[in-house]
Motif scaffolding. Structure first.
Motif, PDB file in Angstrom:
ATOM      1  N   UNK B 333     -14.050 -51.550  -2.103  1.00 28.16           N
ATOM      2  CA  UNK B 333     -15.371 -52.125  -1.834  1.00 28.16           C
ATOM      3  C   UNK B 333     -15.312 -53.609  -1.488  1.00 28.16           C
ATOM      4  N   UNK B 334     -14.516 -54.345  -2.239  1.00 28.59           N
ATOM      5  CA  UNK B 334     -14.424 -55.782  -1.946  1.00 28.59           C
ATOM      6  C   UNK B 334     -13.862 -56.022  -0.551  1.00 28.59           C
ATOM      7  N   UNK B 335     -12.760 -55.326  -0.266  1.00 31.41           N
ATOM      8  CA  UNK B 335     -12.136 -55.504   1.037  1.00 31.41           C
ATOM      9  C   UNK B 335     -13.129 -55.160   2.142  1.00 31.41           C
ATOM     10  N   UNK B 336     -13.919 -54.128   1.881  1.00 31.81           N
ATOM     11  CA  UNK B 336     -14.883 -53.695   2.869  1.00 31.81           C
ATOM     12  C   UNK B 336     -15.943 -54.782   3.091  1.00 31.81           C
ATOM     13  N   UNK B 337     -16.378 -55.395   1.992  1.00 27.24           N
ATOM     14  CA  UNK B 337     -17.356 -56.481   2.104  1.00 27.24           C
ATOM     15  C   UNK B 337     -16.786 -57.636   2.922  1.00 27.24           C
ATOM     16  N   UNK B 338     -15.572 -57.974   2.581  1.00 26.80           N
ATOM     17  CA  UNK B 338     -14.863 -59.015   3.315  1.00 26.80           C
ATOM     18  C   UNK B 338     -14.817 -58.727   4.797  1.00 26.80           C
ATOM     19  N   UNK B 339     -14.405 -57.499   5.115  1.00 31.91           N
ATOM     20  CA  UNK B 339     -14.253 -57.112   6.510  1.00 31.91           C
ATOM     21  C   UNK B 339     -15.593 -57.150   7.235  1.00 31.91           C
ATOM     22  N   UNK B 340     -16.644 -56.774   6.528  1.00 27.73           N
ATOM     23  CA  UNK B 340     -17.971 -56.780   7.151  1.00 27.73           C
ATOM     24  C   UNK B 340     -18.393 -58.207   7.500  1.00 27.73           C
ATOM     25  N   UNK B 341     -18.144 -59.118   6.569  1.00 26.06           N
ATOM     26  CA  UNK B 341     -18.508 -60.521   6.814  1.00 26.06           C
ATOM     27  C   UNK B 341     -17.702 -61.077   7.982  1.00 26.06           C
ATOM     28  N   UNK B 342     -16.438 -60.745   7.983  1.00 28.53           N
ATOM     29  CA  UNK B 342     -15.564 -61.202   9.057  1.00 28.53           C
ATOM     30  C   UNK B 342     -16.064 -60.691  10.399  1.00 28.53           C
ATOM     31  N   UNK B 343     -16.370 -59.399  10.436  1.00 21.59           N
ATOM     32  CA  UNK B 343     -16.837 -58.809  11.688  1.00 21.59           C
ATOM     33  C   UNK B 343     -18.147 -59.453  12.137  1.00 21.59           C
ATOM     34  N   UNK B 344     -19.034 -59.681  11.190  1.00 18.67           N
ATOM     35  CA  UNK B 344     -20.332 -60.265  11.564  1.00 18.67           C
ATOM     36  C   UNK B 344     -20.140 -61.632  12.209  1.00 18.67           C
ATOM     37  N   UNK B 345     -19.285 -62.430  11.608  1.00 15.38           N
ATOM     38  CA  UNK B 345     -19.106 -63.764  12.176  1.00 15.38           C
ATOM     39  C   UNK B 345     -18.511 -63.670  13.575  1.00 15.38           C
ATOM     40  N   UNK B 346     -17.646 -62.684  13.771  1.00 14.15           N
ATOM     41  CA  UNK B 346     -17.077 -62.536  15.111  1.00 14.15           C
ATOM     42  C   UNK B 346     -18.126 -62.035  16.096  1.00 14.15           C
ATOM     43  N   UNK B 347     -18.922 -61.080  15.665  1.00 15.16           N
ATOM     44  CA  UNK B 347     -19.991 -60.580  16.537  1.00 15.16           C
ATOM     45  C   UNK B 347     -20.940 -61.724  16.898  1.00 15.16           C
ATOM     46  N   UNK B 348     -21.319 -62.496  15.884  1.00 10.46           N
ATOM     47  CA  UNK B 348     -22.234 -63.616  16.127  1.00 10.46           C
ATOM     48  C   UNK B 348     -21.590 -64.635  17.064  1.00 10.46           C
ATOM     49  N   UNK B 349     -20.280 -64.712  17.004  1.00 12.74           N
ATOM     50  CA  UNK B 349     -19.571 -65.647  17.862  1.00 12.74           C
ATOM     51  C   UNK B 349     -19.392 -65.129  19.274  1.00 12.74           C
ATOM     52  N   UNK B 350     -19.869 -63.923  19.527  1.00 19.31           N
ATOM     53  CA  UNK B 350     -19.835 -63.419  20.891  1.00 19.31           C
ATOM     54  C   UNK B 350     -18.709 -62.444  21.183  1.00 19.31           C
TER      55      UNK B 350
END
Lengths: 375, 375
Positions: B333-350
Motif C-alpha cells: 500500500x505504501x509503495x502504491x501511494x508513493x507511485x501514485x504521487x510520483x505519477x501525478x506529478x509527472x502527469x501534471x508536468x506534462x
DNA sequence: CTGAAAGCGCTTACAG
DNA sequence: CTGAAAGCGCTTACAG
C-alpha cells in the motif's frame, strides 16, 4: 498515447452544471496546451458583465458593506451561475488568510499507520474543518527533526493560518520556533504551563483515576505500567500521576519504559510475567503493546484476566477486536481533534483565551480485566 | 489572560538561528498586534540589500538563466542568512503552481479510521512528496457527495496542482468533472480503460492468482468470497476475475456481497459456516471482515484452519496481529501511494504516458490457512 | 452606495 | 548579464 493536450481537448464531453454556462465564451481556447483547463472565472469577469467595479464584486461576495442589496444579489447569482470560486492564492496574498491549518507529524511511518490514533484525530479535525470550509495541509516526516524545517518553511511561505502540534517533548523546540515565527499554535497537551501558546489540555489524571479505581475495585494491589518513551511529556506525567494516585490508594506500581512497539511490549511483558513475583495487572501505554501483552500472557499460559489483567491507556479498534477484548480508556480522540481545530481557529482569530480542557475520557471495561487473583 | 498581542511581544525569547539575523532590522515592530509575527522577508528585501532588481533575485533563486554565478551566489547566501522562503501565495498566483496535491476521501469516518489502508497510503504519498518538497491538502468528507463540491472548489480556487482519486465507482462522476475542470488526475485504479486520465493500475488478477494458487495447493475446491460493496469498480473486477480463475482451476466459488464492516463480515460468515454444506475456505474483502470471520468461526467451534481457512484480500496489522494470524495479500500500500504521487506529478508536468502498473503484491501465509479438510 | 487605484509578493517577457 | 514594468486575482482604504 494520450497527451495532456488531448485531455484538455476533451473537456466538452463533461456534462457538468456549474461553469457550464458560457464561462468559455470569451476565451474557450486554452493557452498553451496541457497547462490545464479552461480559463477560470475571476471577479473581473463578474464585474465586467455586471458593469460594476471589481471592488463592488468583492464587497458583495464577502458580505461586506459597500453595495446595495440588489447589487449584491446580482453578483451572487452570477457567481453561482458561472461557478465562480475566488482564487485562493490571490485571497491569501491580499488578505493574508489561507483557510488552511498545518499538521506535521514526525513519527515512525510504521507506527503512524498502525496506530489508529492519528487517523482518528485527523478525522475529528476534518469534521470541524469541513463545517467552516477550511482545509488541512498535512506532512508526515520521519523522526529526524525535519519537522522543524517544515514548520519554519510553511510559516515563512505563509501556507497556513496556524498549526496543531502533537506529541510534545521535553523542551519541545517547535514551540519557541513557532512563537518566534508568530504563527498561531495549538498544542494537544497533557499539561498546562503558562507559556502563551494555545493548548487543548487533557490531564492524564483523569485516565489514571479511571484505570486505578477500576483496578482497586477489583482488588489489585500490585500492578505494572509499561509506558511509552519518557521523551514525551505526557508519558512523564502519566508515570508521575499514576504513582501518586496509586500511593494514595495503597497500590504498588512498577514502571517500565516502553517504545509503543509491539515487540517491545511483548518483551517487557514477558519479563514481568516471568518475575518470581509478577504483578496482578499490567497497564500498557498504547493498544499495540497491550495486544502484545495479551499474546505473551497466552503464550506463557498465564490466564487473562484470571491470573493477570491487561489494560490499555488508549482505546482503539485493536483493543475492541482483540480476543479477549482489552479494557481501555476511550480518549475521545475524534472529539479531541475537533476541539483542537476549533480552538486553533479561535486563537488565530484573536481570541484571548488560549487554554481549554479537552473532553473527558471514558473507561471501556472488557474481558481482559477481572478480579485480582487471591494467593 | 494572555492575548495574541502578548504572544507576539514574546518573540524575542526564541533563540532560533534562521531569521534571527537582522530580519527585523527594518521594521521589527509588527503591524497590528496579533496579526502574527514579524514582517516576512521578501525578494524586495533581498534585492534592496544587494542593490539589484527583484527580477535578478527571482532568477537567482529559481536557478534560471539571467544572472551571473557570482550574483546568484550572493543572493542564495543572503536568502539563507535571512531565512527567506518565497510566499507560496505569490508564487501560486504568478506561476500557477501550488506544489500541493489534493486528496478527498469520501468514506465513513469510522471505516477510514479503522482500516489502516488509508493511513498507509497517505504515508506512502507523503514519503514521496517530502522528497520533492510538495504538500498534501487533505479532506475527509462523509459519504454524501460533498466530495464533488470539494473537488470542484479546490480546482476553481486553484488550490492544488492535481488530485489522486481512490475508491473508483461505476460511472464515477469525479472523473468527467475533473477532466472538464482540466485538472491533472491520477486514479488509483484496478482496471485500464482508455479514458485519458492518469491511472496507477493494479489488476486484481494478481491477487486472485496468489490467493487461489495457494488454496488450490492446499486442496480447496469449494470456497466462498465475501466481497466489499459492488459499487466499487475493484470489487466487481475481483468477483469476475476470481470466478474466471476458479473456473479454470476447477474450484467452486460462492460470492457474497459485504460492506467491509465487522458486523457484516461476522453475519455473512455465520451464514456460510452454518450452511449444511459449508465452504472449506473463505476469502474476505478486507481485514476487518476477516477478523470477524475468525471470531465467528471460533464462536461456532469451527476450527481455523483445520475446518475452514480464512484469508483476507488486503494485509494489515490487524491480520498480522490476529490470533491466529490471517493469511493475506500484502498489497504494498505504501509503495502504491508513493507511485501514485510520483505519477501525478509527472502527469501534471506534462508527461504523455498516463498509465502505469502498480508494484506487485505478495502473499503472506499465516496460520489461518491450511489444507482443506478431507471428508 | 460605488469606482479608481494601490498593493500583496512573486514571475516573466521585453528592452537594454 | 541586468533592470523596469506588467501582470497574476484578489482586498482595502480612499475619494466621490
Amino acid at each position: 498515447m494520450t497527451t495532456p493536450g488531448s485531455l484538455a481537448d476533451d473537456e466538452r464531453s463533461g456534462g457538468d452544471r456549474a461553469g457550464g454556462g458560457n464561462a468559455g465564451g470569451e476565451s474557450a481556447e486554452d493557452g498553451p496546451a496541457g497547462s490545464g483547463g479552461r480559463r477560470r472565472v475571476t471577479i473581473s469577469d463578474l464585474a465586467r458583465r455586471l458593469h460594476i467595479s471589481k471592488a463592488s464584486v468583492s464587497y458583495a461576495l464577502n458580505g461586506r458593506a459597500g453595495v446595495s442589496e440588489e447589487t449584491r444579489q446580482r453578483v451572487l447569482d452570477l457567481a453561482e451561475e458561472l461557478g465562480f470560486h475566488p482564487n485562493s492564492a490571490a485571497v491569501a496574498l491580499s488578505a493574508s488568510r489561507t483557510r488552511t491549518i498545518g499538521i506535521v507529524i514526525a513519527r515512525d511511518p510504521a507506527l503512524i499507520s498502525t496506530e489508529a490514533f492519528y487517523m482518528r484525530t485527523l478525522v475529528g479535525i476534518e469534521q470541524y474543518l469541513n463545517e467552516v470550509d477550511s482545509s488541512l495541509l498535512l506532512r508526515l516526516t520521519g523522526e529526524h527533526g525535519e519537522d522543524l524545517d517544515v514548520l519554519r518553511r510553511w510559516s515563512r511561505q505563509g501556507r497556513v493560518d496556524g498549526f496543531i502540534l502533537f506529541d510534545e517533548h521535553d523542551d519541545d523546540p517547535r514551540i519557541p520556533l513557532l512563537k518566534e515565527l508568530g504563527v498561531p499554535v495549538v498544542v494537544v497537551s497533557s499539561n498546562d504551563p503558562d507559556d502563551e501558546v494555545g493548548r487543548l489540555i487533557s490531564s492524564p489524571i483523569e485516565t489514571v483515576a479511571l484505570l486505578l479505581d477500576h483496578l482497586a475495585e477489583l482488588g489489585h494491589r500490585d500492578i505494572a505500567h509499561i509506558s511509552g518513551p519518557f521523551t514525551f511529556v505526557h508519558e512523564q506525567l502519566r508515570v508521575r500521576m499514576l504513582q501518586e494516585y496509586a500511593d494514595r490508594r495503597g497500590i504498588a506500581v512498577r514502571h517500565v519504559e516502553g517504545s509503543y512497539r509491539y515487540d517491545d511490549g511483548a518483551e517487557l511483558t514477558r519479563r514481568l510475567l516471568t518475575d518470581p513475583n509478577p504483578p496482578t495487572a499490567i497497564v500498557l501505554g498504547n493498544d499495540l503493546m497491550a495486544l502484545a501483552a495479551l499474546r505473551v500472557a497466552t503464550e506463557l499460559g498465564t490466564k487473562v484476566p484470571d491470573e493477570v489483567s491487561i489494560l490499555a491507556w488508549d482505546d482503539s479498534p485493536l483493543c475492541e477486536l482483540a480476543g479477549p477484548g482489552i479494557t481501555a480508556v476511550d480518549q475521545k480522540t475524534m472529539e479531541r481533534g475537533r476541539a483542537a481545530a476549533d480552538l486553533l481557529l479561535r486563537v488565530a482569530g484573536g481570541e484571548p483565551d488560549l487554554h481549554e480542557e479537552a473532553p473527558a475520557g471514558e473507561l471501556r471495561v472488557r474481558e481482559s480485566s477481572g478480579p485480582a487473583p487471591k494467593n
